[in-house]
Scaffold this active site. Structure first.
Site, PDB file in Angstrom:
ATOM      1  N   ASP A 119      45.111 -23.386  32.344  1.00  0.00           N
ATOM      2  CA  ASP A 119      46.526 -23.181  32.009  1.00  0.00           C
ATOM      3  C   ASP A 119      47.412 -24.155  32.774  1.00  0.00           C
ATOM      4  O   ASP A 119      46.982 -24.812  33.741  1.00  0.00           O
ATOM      5  CB  ASP A 119      46.899 -21.731  32.351  1.00  0.00           C
ATOM      6  CG  ASP A 119      48.015 -21.185  31.488  1.00  0.00           C
ATOM      7  OD1 ASP A 119      48.749 -21.981  30.881  1.00  0.00           O
ATOM      8  OD2 ASP A 119      48.156 -19.951  31.438  1.00  0.00           O
ATOM      9  N   ASP A 178      51.794 -18.485  23.046  1.00  0.00           N
ATOM     10  CA  ASP A 178      51.828 -17.152  23.653  1.00  0.00           C
ATOM     11  C   ASP A 178      52.322 -16.115  22.664  1.00  0.00           C
ATOM     12  O   ASP A 178      52.279 -14.924  22.937  1.00  0.00           O
ATOM     13  CB  ASP A 178      52.752 -17.155  24.877  1.00  0.00           C
ATOM     14  CG  ASP A 178      52.030 -17.622  26.128  1.00  0.00           C
ATOM     15  OD1 ASP A 178      50.786 -17.699  26.099  1.00  0.00           O
ATOM     16  OD2 ASP A 178      52.700 -17.911  27.129  1.00  0.00           O
TER      17      ASP A 178
HETATM   18  C1  GLA Z   1      50.427 -18.376  30.295  1.00  0.00           C
HETATM   19  C2  GLA Z   1      49.417 -18.355  29.169  1.00  0.00           C
HETATM   20  C3  GLA Z   1      49.036 -16.931  28.859  1.00  0.00           C
HETATM   21  C4  GLA Z   1      48.484 -16.260  30.091  1.00  0.00           C
HETATM   22  C5  GLA Z   1      49.478 -16.358  31.225  1.00  0.00           C
HETATM   23  C6  GLA Z   1      48.878 -15.884  32.529  1.00  0.00           C
HETATM   24  O1  GLA Z   1      51.633 -17.836  29.885  1.00  0.00           O
HETATM   25  O2  GLA Z   1      49.914 -19.005  28.053  1.00  0.00           O
HETATM   26  O3  GLA Z   1      48.090 -16.902  27.810  1.00  0.00           O
HETATM   27  O4  GLA Z   1      47.274 -16.874  30.445  1.00  0.00           O
HETATM   28  O5  GLA Z   1      49.933 -17.684  31.424  1.00  0.00           O
HETATM   29  O6  GLA Z   1      49.767 -15.971  33.574  1.00  0.00           O
END
Ligand code: GLA
Length: 739
Positions: A478, A548
């Site tokens: 990420d 997301d």
């Molecule tokens: C980001 C990612 C999510 C999740 C969060 C965790 O927002 O896009 O899918 O992994 O971080 O903190």
């Protein structure tokens, strides 16, 4: 022989069955662009394509010359050196001048395609797949060499371009602009299509007619971004999904980019792509060289689907690498929307057991597993498990999950650091920061100085010791904030203009080391959802978390837009719980899966909270995806109806042998007494008879294309309302050839 050199007219013709790209070396030595588009017949001379008009107010090369660089189509224009349009290259010299003149000295034509040093790029698997032309130019005053690289694939409507510059002089020069490609089209009658968005609504299709002047998309965030994607397409106003001309331009890069179309007042269009010059200034010492990222050019006269299919197949087969490239992707359960930061071993094991019983292949432990990480204010940089949450450690947890018959995957965010972390205590100087100035926070976190190899090494060592002790099959990498106030304490003031690019090279280097050591691990890239969904990342991680936003209806636009460039096998797509966590919307579980099937597929929820009825449905969904994932992930994808145009969306995927196809149809709002509706299918064998799931009749491919698949509600009853199906409806149609 896809690259022909015609020595008499000093012309290079790069061609295959679908495209031609023609360059001429002018008598003065500049490489001029003559043509890019549909395949032209072979001839000895294409000089008729040069429109050399002497115009008032033009500057000419010399007093008696009629050559004005302003009015030729250039292959790689030097800034401010007689061509009055934006340059592809701007080189600052010791005497303060930025003027350059690069003239042809030699060329080479070789089989295959060279790799680009330290940069992601498309590749070939046999020398016969492509040919590469390198045009070598030189600025004789500076003794600086410029190499323009062009690779044309034999069987793809694809051309890859990049540039390399070598300082053969004994003085430093500074690259202030060094793009990857510049293409001058003799026409401005186009619409520009790009992918624009923001967090949770990434890569929406944005189309507007070209206007005189410059139009551009870009990133200055240090990553390719939610806002724009390093891709633009020029299409004719009459181009549709299945007919008409389209030029697609994609940059294989994950950092700050620019992609622009500059229309001059003579109706020519200059398209440029490359590293964004705003945040770039690269000193080149004697003997040093600089390689630009690769630009991928696709041309088609058969509409946007054909353009996308060329990108899909290239990026899936000749950009993505590793053991996962050609393998159907595991169906996963990700813990994020299920438990967020509240990670506890007993609950995780319980979730995993439920997931296993549903048929899931892989359990992914998302954020919240490492030391004192209870929210987003701490611990980034300390990649050690939190024993109070996971008493048996990650090794114990992964072993137990493996024993259940599931693979284990883990979330990391290696480029980031929290102020509350051991790493920050030990190395505050490893954060990107301008001495004496405030540093902006993003999601309460800061960015590690990945331009410093020492920092990359230290993070690699942490990850290595972690990965070595656990049984790991998947990693979600990420990246949750943009870069700002970028400055490296490890670099000299004169090198600060290199930091953004060095940062992304550091990211690539860490990826490369990890995939080398752990070739079996499936990497999924992520950046607050889809803020780094770009071709550069696909070279290391064959799939990416698309957004997301897990709401099925929002996902229609996001996945539809993403499919403009990126293959279905690269799109992370999950079923999540309702009400949806981003929108508070309820959608049927069927619709959520019917959308998520067109991607890598998984679940992002807590299965413990599901009812028995829901589990029964999910079991069937997983079985369905297991049966059809090869078709979906490796078939040919067609967009049929756009969510940007109205209430309905449809797409389909066809197997390579054209014997099986799956159509997805989605209707957002239910309508009263609705109209008759048909979908006109693509890509099927015209004469072949197909059975269609849920219909008791068969149709040929030709009929399905011409007469269409009837999708009018058949069970609508009184008032033409089907009471079993309301808003947010979806349907799948499985087509099978009948022998
Ligand atoms: C980001 C990612 C999510 C999740 C969060 C965790 O927002 O896009 O899918 O992994 O971080 O903190």
């Amino acid at each position: 022989m896809p690259i022909q050199f015609i020595s008499d007219s000093k012309t290079f013709h790069l061609y295959n069955d679908s495209v031609s790209y023609i360059i001429k070396i002018l008598p003065e030595g500049m490489p001029s662009h003559l043509y890019y588009g549909a395949r032209l017949p072979l001839r000895d001379n294409y000089d008729y394509l040069m429109e050399s008009i002497h115009r008032p107010m033009s500057v000419t090369r010399t007093e008696n010359s009629s050559l004005s660089l302003e009015h030729i189509r250039s292959e790689f224009p030097s800034a401010l050196s007689g061509d009055m349009r934006p340059g592809a290259l701007c080189l600052r010299q010791a005497n303060g001048s930025v003027i350059t003149e690069f003239l042809y000295t030699s060329h080479s034509i070789t089989k295959g395609k060279p790799a680009l040093e330290n940069l992601p790029a498309c590749y070939v698997e046999g020398e016969e797949e492509a040919q590469t032309l390198v045009l070598v130019l030189e600025d004789a005053l500076l003794h600086v060499r410029l190499e323009l690289l062009y690779t044309i694939y034999e069987n793809r409507p694809v051309l890859c371009r990049s540039a390399r510059i070598v300082n053969d002089s004994d003085q430093q020069v500074i690259l202030d602009t060094f793009l990857s490609a510049s293409i001058d089209l003799p026409d401005d009658h186009y619409e520009m299509l790009d992918l624009a968005g923001a967090w949770a609504r990434e890569r929406h299709i944005d189309v507007h007619p070209l206007h005189t002047g410059c139009q551009s998309i870009y990133s200055l965030r240090g990553h390719s971004s939610h806002n724009f994607n390093p891709f633009l397409c020029l299409k004719k106003p009459w181009t549709t999904e299945n007919t008409g001309e389209a030029f697609g331009f994609s940059l294989v890069y994950s950092g700050n980019f620019i992609a622009s179309a500059d229309v001059d007042t003579y109706n020519t269009t200059r398209v440029q792509l490359g590293i964004n010059p705003t945040t770039f200034s690269w000193p080149l010492e004697q003997g040093e060289s600089f390689q630009s990222p690769e630009a991928v050019l696709v041309y088609t006269k058969n509409g946007l689907n054909a353009m996308s299919q060329a990108f899909h197949s290239l990026f899936r087969q000749r950009l993505a690498r590793g053991v996962w490239r050609d393998q159907a992707r595991p169906i996963l359960l990700n813990s994020w929307e299920g438990v967020y930061f509240d990670v506890r071993e007993d609950e995780i094991l319980h979730m995993a057991k439920e997931a296993r019983d549903l048929g899931v292949d892989l359990f992914v432990l998302d954020d919240g597993w490492f030391k004192a990480r209870n929210d987003d204010t701490s611990s980034l940089g300390d990649w050690v498990e939190d024993r109070s949450k996971l008493p048996h450690g990650l090794d114990g947890l992964s072993e137990q999950i493996n024993n259940m018959g599931l693979e284990f995957g883990l979330w990391i965010e290696p480029e980031m650091i929290s102020r509350h972390s051991d790493l920050f205590e030990a190395h505050p100087e490893w954060v990107l920061q301008v001495p004496g100035r405030r540093q902006s926070a993003g999601r309460n976190q800061y960015v590690l100085d990945f331009s410093n190899p020492q920092v990359v090494d230290a993070i690699y060592e942490q990850l290595r010791s972690l990965f070595d002790k656990i049984s790991l099959s998947y990693v979600k990498w990420d990246m949750n904030r943009s870069l700002s106030e970028v400055y490296s304490l490890a670099l000299d003031p004169s090198q600060q203009g290199t930091v953004y690019h060095r940062f992304i090279l550091g990211v690539y280097r860490l990826y490369e080391r990890l995939i080398e050591r752990y070739p079996h691990i499936l990497f999924e890239s992520c950046a607050s959802g889809g803020a780094r969904f770009d071709p550069g990342m696909l070279y290391y991680a064959p799939q990416a978390w698309t957004s997301d936003d897990t709401d099925a209806i929002e996902r229609l636009k996001i996945q539809y837009g993403t499919s403009m460039v990126y293959p279905i096998s690269s799109m992370g797509s999950h079923v999540s719980a309702c009400p949806n966590h981003q929108l508070n919307r309820y959608t049927p579980l069927k619709t959520r899966a019917d959308v998520a099937y067109f991607g890598t597929f998984g679940y992002e929820l807590n299965p413990i909270e599901m009812s028995e009825k829901e589990k029964e449905i999910v079991r069937k969904q997983i079985a369905f995806m297991k049966e059809h994932r090869e078709l979906i992930q490796f078939g040919t994808f067609y967009r049929l109806r756009s969510p940007f145009d109205g209430n309905e969306t449809a797409w389909m995927v066809v197997s390579e042998d054209q014997k099986t196809a799956l159509v997805g149809y989605y209707r957002i709002l239910q309508k009263v007494n609705s109209r008759y509706r048909r979908l006109f299918l693509q890509g099927l064998l015209p004469e072949q008879e197909y059975s269609i799931s849920s219909f008791d009749y068969t149709q040929t491919g030709e009929e399905l294309a011409q007469a269409g698949l009837i999708i009018t509600d058949s069970s609508a009853g009184e008032n033409n309302i089907d009471r079993s199906q309301g808003d947010f409806l979806s349907r799948l149609y499985l087509l099978r050839a009948i022998d």
